[in-house]
Design an enzyme around this catalytic site. Sequence first.
Site, PDB file in Angstrom:
ATOM      1  N   HIS A  87       0.668  -1.109   0.177  1.00  0.00           N
ATOM      2  CA  HIS A  87       0.135   0.343  -0.225  1.00  0.00           C
ATOM      3  C   HIS A  87       0.832   0.584   0.029  1.00  0.00           C
ATOM      4  CE1 HIS A  87       0.616   0.913   4.207  1.00  0.00           C
ATOM      5  NE2 HIS A  87       0.561  -0.092   4.469  1.00  0.00           N
ATOM      6  N   ASP A  89      -0.697   4.395   0.947  1.00  0.00           N
ATOM      7  CA  ASP A  89      -1.188   5.450   2.022  1.00  0.00           C
ATOM      8  C   ASP A  89      -0.100   5.313   2.902  1.00  0.00           C
ATOM      9  OD1 ASP A  89      -2.666   2.875   2.517  1.00  0.00           O
ATOM     10  OD2 ASP A  89      -3.420   4.113   4.143  1.00  0.00           O
ATOM     11  N   ASP A 120       6.476   0.811   5.608  1.00  0.00           N
ATOM     12  CA  ASP A 120       5.428   0.477   5.935  1.00  0.00           C
ATOM     13  C   ASP A 120       4.437   1.415   4.734  1.00  0.00           C
ATOM     14  OD1 ASP A 120       2.852  -0.432   6.726  1.00  0.00           O
ATOM     15  OD2 ASP A 120       2.304   0.819   8.473  1.00  0.00           O
ATOM     16  N   GLU A 153      -5.204   1.702   2.871  1.00  0.00           N
ATOM     17  CA  GLU A 153      -5.057   0.307   4.147  1.00  0.00           C
ATOM     18  C   GLU A 153      -4.851   1.353   5.859  1.00  0.00           C
ATOM     19  OE1 GLU A 153      -3.212  -2.026   7.655  1.00  0.00           O
ATOM     20  OE2 GLU A 153      -2.593  -0.300   6.021  1.00  0.00           O
ATOM     21  N   GLU A 154      -3.992   2.358   5.630  1.00  0.00           N
ATOM     22  CA  GLU A 154      -3.531   2.386   6.995  1.00  0.00           C
ATOM     23  C   GLU A 154      -5.256   3.468   7.597  1.00  0.00           C
ATOM     24  OE1 GLU A 154      -1.672   2.234   8.366  1.00  0.00           O
ATOM     25  OE2 GLU A 154       0.098   2.173   7.549  1.00  0.00           O
ATOM     26  N   HIS A 420       4.431   4.017  11.824  1.00  0.00           N
ATOM     27  CA  HIS A 420       3.308   4.474  13.263  1.00  0.00           C
ATOM     28  C   HIS A 420       3.819   5.841  13.644  1.00  0.00           C
ATOM     29  CE1 HIS A 420      -0.309   1.848  11.396  1.00  0.00           C
ATOM     30  NE2 HIS A 420       1.077   1.796  10.315  1.00  0.00           N
TER      31      HIS A 420
END
Length: 451
Positions: A87, A89, A120, A153-154, A420
Amino acid sequence: MDLAESVASLLPRARTELAEFVAFRSVADEAQFPRSECEGAARWAADALRAEGFQDVALLDTPDGTQSVYGHLPGPAGAPTVLLYAHYDVQPPLDEDAWLSPPFELTERDGRWYGRGAADCKGGLIMHLIALRALKATGGIPVGVKVIVEGSEEQGTGGLERYAEEHPELLTADTIVIGDCGNFRVGLPTVTATLRGMTMVRVEVDTLAGNLHSGQFGGAAPDALAALIRILDSLRAEDGSTTVAGLAADAEWDGLQYPEEDFRRDAKVLDGVELIGSGTVADRIWARPAVTVIGIDCPPVIGATPSVQAGARALVSLRVPPGTDAAEATKLLTAHLENAAPWGARVRVEQVGQGQPFRADTSSPAYTAMSEAMREAYDGIPMAIAGQGGSIPLCNTLAALYPEAEILLIGLSEPEAQIHAVNESVSPEELERLSLTEALFLRKYAASRAG
C-alpha cells in the site's frame, strides 16, 4: 550473474526510487494532507508498473474515494499466478519536530533509511519491483504476476475490500504475497501466521447545554470530560488488561515467544514502568484483545479556561485475535461504552472502521517454498512463524473471495523500523534479503507447481 548478485546490484536504484516514493505525503485523509499527494503516489506506482512491462495498469477508484493501483504481467503458459500486495498510503508523521530528519525526505543514518512509509509500506512495493527485476535479469519471471497497491489501508475505510468484492475476477491468483508485515527482528526470516482484527469507534459524551464556569458550577455540574475519562478507564482492569464486557481475553499463543526484555527494548518502555496485562507478551499482543485510546478531543492545556466541559469525545481502537468476530466485538464495545457512562451522561458511539482477524494455513505448499527461499536468502537460518498484533483487513476479503489461494505475509516492518511512530526507517539489508527471498520464492513455487 546469479539471483543474489542481481538483487544486490539493484539496491542503489531502489534507494533512489524509494526516496521519490516517500516524498509524497500520501496520508489518505484530506483533513490532514491534500488529496493530490495520494494521487501523485498512485501515479508514481502506476508508472513504475508500466515501466516493468505490466499490462492493464489502472488507477482503480474505490468506494471510499481513494485509488488503488493494479497491473498484470502474464507468465509462461500453464504457470501459476501470484498476486503481490503493498500500500502507498501512510500514517501521518505525528510530531514532525520529533523527527531527526524530515519525515517525507528519505535520509540515510546509521545504516538505515529514514522516512514515513519507508517500511510501511512503500518499501513493500520496492521489494516487489526488485524481486521481479532480478528474475528478469537472470532468466525470466516464471509465474504470472498481479500487483495491487492499496490507497487507504492505514485509514481502515475498506475501499479496496469493497472494490474487490464488486470485481471478484480482478485479483484472482493461486497464491497471494502480502508485503505489509515484517520479520520478528532484523536477520530472522519470518512469516506472519495470524493478524488481529480491528474495530474503531468514536465515542461522544454530552452532559450540559454549554460549558460552565468551574468556580460557579463546579462540584455539582456533571463534567463531560470527567465522564469520558471514567468510561475509558472502565476498558482496563487494574493490571491494564483489556476488559470489554462479554469479550474473551484469556487465549494463549502457542508458538514463537517474545521475551519480555526484548519487548521492553523494542517498545522503548521507560525504566521503572511496568508492562500491562497478564500472560506472556506473545499472549498479550497476538492472542488477546487490546484496547487503545488513540485520540481525545478536549481543550488543550495551553489556552484552557476554568470551565466545566459540556462535551468531549474520543477515538477508541480495539484489536481482536483470530477466533473473534470483529462485528460482534464492535457490538460488545459499543454496549460497554454506553453502559459505563456515569451520572446519566449522554453517550453516542459511532463505528468508523472495522477489519476481521486472519489466520493463515502454514502447512500449504506455498509456505514450503517460502521456507526454502528464506533459508537460502538468510544463509541457512530457518523460517520463523509469528503473529502480528496489527490488522490487514484485505486478507480476509481475499481469503473469502479466493478460498483456494494460499496467502503469505512477509515484509519490512521489523521492530527497529518503528512503523506508525516518529523516525520510521527501513533496513537496506533487510530490503535486499527479502527481495531475494521473494525472487527465490517465485522460482521455487513455479517449480513446485510444474512438478
